[in-house]
Write a protein that holds these residues in place. Structure first.
Motif, mmCIF file in Angstrom:
data_model
loop_
_atom_site.group_PDB
_atom_site.id
_atom_site.type_symbol
_atom_site.label_atom_id
_atom_site.label_comp_id
_atom_site.label_asym_id
_atom_site.label_seq_id
_atom_site.Cartn_x
_atom_site.Cartn_y
_atom_site.Cartn_z
ATOM 1 N N ASP A 82 0.819 -1.213 0.000
ATOM 2 C CA ASP A 82 0.000 0.000 0.000
ATOM 3 C C ASP A 82 0.851 1.260 0.000
ATOM 4 N N GLU A 83 1.895 1.269 0.814
ATOM 5 C CA GLU A 83 2.773 2.441 0.866
ATOM 6 C C GLU A 83 3.488 2.647 -0.470
ATOM 7 N N ARG A 106 1.003 3.958 -2.920
ATOM 8 C CA ARG A 106 0.631 5.346 -2.601
ATOM 9 C C ARG A 106 1.678 6.313 -3.141
#
Length: 140
Positions: free
Chosen positions: A128-129, A132
């Motif tokens: 996810d990071e 992102r």
């Protein structure tokens, strides 16, 4: 980056639990340079999320990003995904956003390659990071 020959690894691990922030920060810098990073990843994770002083977080994140490899970046992204304290999350994000290596074409290309690889990581927080950050970057 020059990796340490792991001399003093035991001392650095002990210093990671020191009450002195400066000793913990020095431990983070030393451990980040370790060739045995997998063996000290848990200690580095704890230092990145240091509850007492964001200077420890910053120094450890900077040293890990200074490795210029996917493993260093992965550990920072993992900590960012776990950061519950706003100050800690902001410190990790600042280290990610302000890395001078990524201001060069070579560094930016390396970052994008590592992020693309980490966007497929087995850990959802890392994935996810990475996604992102990739979403914020404009393709060349």
């Amino acid at each position: 980056m020059e990796f340490s020959d792991d001399q003093g690894l035991g001392t650095a691990i002990r210093n990671a639990y020191s009450p002195a922030w400066s000793a913990r920060a020095a431990a983070g810098r030393h451990l980040a340079k370790s060739r045995a990073i997998d063996e000290v990843a848990e200690v580095l994770h704890r230092l990145l999320l240091d509850p007492q002083d964001t200077a420890v977080t910053w120094e450890t994140a900077e040293a890990l990003l200074g490795r210029k490899d996917a493993m260093g970046l992965r550990l920072v992204l993992l900590a960012r995904s776990y950061a519950a304290e706003q100050a800690t999350a902001e410190e990790i994000q600042a280290a990610l956003d302000c890395n001078p290596d990524w201001m060069t074409t070579e560094g930016a290309d390396r970052l994008i390659k590592h992020l693309r690889d980490l966007a497929m990581d087995e850990d959802a927080g890392v994935r996810d990071e990475a996604r992102r950050i990739l979403g914020r970057l404009r393709p060349r």
